[in-house]
Every structure is written in structure tokens, then in C-alpha cells.
Design a protein around this motif. Structure first.
Motif, PDB file in Angstrom:
ATOM      1  N   ALA A  36       0.877  -1.272   0.047  1.00 42.19           N
ATOM      2  CA  ALA A  36      -0.107  -0.021   0.058  1.00 42.19           C
ATOM      3  C   ALA A  36       1.046   1.210   0.043  1.00 42.19           C
ATOM      4  CB  ALA A  36      -0.878  -0.060   1.157  1.00 42.19           C
ATOM      5  N   ARG A  40      -2.042   0.814   6.873  1.00 47.37           N
ATOM      6  CA  ARG A  40      -3.302   1.220   6.902  1.00 47.37           C
ATOM      7  C   ARG A  40      -3.509   2.135   8.145  1.00 47.37           C
ATOM      8  NH1 ARG A  40      -6.092  -4.604   7.747  1.00 47.37           N
ATOM      9  NH2 ARG A  40      -5.067  -3.913   9.679  1.00 47.37           N
ATOM     10  N   TRP A  42      -2.209   5.614   9.662  1.00 46.84           N
ATOM     11  CA  TRP A  42      -1.355   6.665   9.207  1.00 46.84           C
ATOM     12  C   TRP A  42      -2.011   7.778  10.007  1.00 46.84           C
ATOM     13  CZ3 TRP A  42       3.049   6.367   6.293  1.00 46.84           C
ATOM     14  CH2 TRP A  42       3.437   7.317   5.892  1.00 46.84           C
TER      15      TRP A  42
END
Length: 112
Positions: A36, A40, A42
Motif C-alpha cells: 500500500a 493502514r 497513518w
């Protein structure tokens, strides 16, 4: 003498489309490398006022740095380690915090 760029709007739009496509392809490649573009979880650096590890206040001389593994925000001293991406051990190392470094590197060589 070459014609000005505005003379051929179709060729300039193809150039822009090509540049955008290249940019998106580069982002996709980066996302694949790290699974990514970011973890996930952040933290929004605008809301973070101090380092998650040492509590140093951020300001003109203390910059904010995201850990690329956990997404939390640290000062330069607390995020001075680097590790390659999980899925690509030969990939370019990226900044990680001490906790993530210790967890991934088995606690060897973190200096803490």
C-alpha cells in the motif's frame, strides 16, 4: 522554426496523458512494493505535535517523519533506522521507527 506547443492541442494532450499515465504507473509500482502507499494506520502529521517515542516537540529544528511500517510520527533521531519492504527484501530501505526496526530486525543493532 518549430511551431508553438498550443498549435497542436491533440499532441500536447497526448503528452499530458502519457505523463499522467506514467505517474500513476509509478505509484502503482510503489504500492505493490509496500502492499500500500502507506500503512493502514497513518497519523495525520498536522495533528501530531510531538514525537511518539521521545515526546520531543516538533518545530523549525525538529522535523516530523512517518515510520513507513506503522504510520506513526517521530523525530529524526527516533526514526533513524531503515528496512526494506516486507515483500521485497532487496528493495530500497525506507525510514522506520525503533520499535518497528527491533520487531523486524530481531532486536539486533538498534542501539537501544
Amino acid at each position: 522554426m518549430p511551431s508553438p506547443p498550443s498549435a497542436s492541442s491533440s499532441s500536447s494532450s497526448r503528452g499530458l496523458g502519457s505523463a499522467l499515465r506514467d505517474g500513476f504507473n509509478a505509484l502503482r509500482a510503489r504500492a505493490e512494493t509496500w502492499r500500500a502507499p502507506r500503512p493502514r494506520f497513518w497519523i495525520d502529521e498536522r495533528a501530531c505535535k510531538s514525537c511518539y517515542e521521545c515526546d520531543r516537540r516538533f518545530g523549525p529544528t525538529a522535523r516530523k517523519h512517518h515510520c513507513r511500517a506503522c504510520g506513526r510520527v517521530f523525530c529524526a533521531r527516533c526514526s533513524s533506522n531503515a528496512l526494506p519492504p516486507d515483500r521485497d527484501p532487496d528493495g530500497a530501505p525506507a525510514r522506520v521507527c525503533g520499535v518497528c526496526y527491533d520487531a523486524r530486525a530481531g532486536g539486533s543493532g538498534s542501539g537501544s
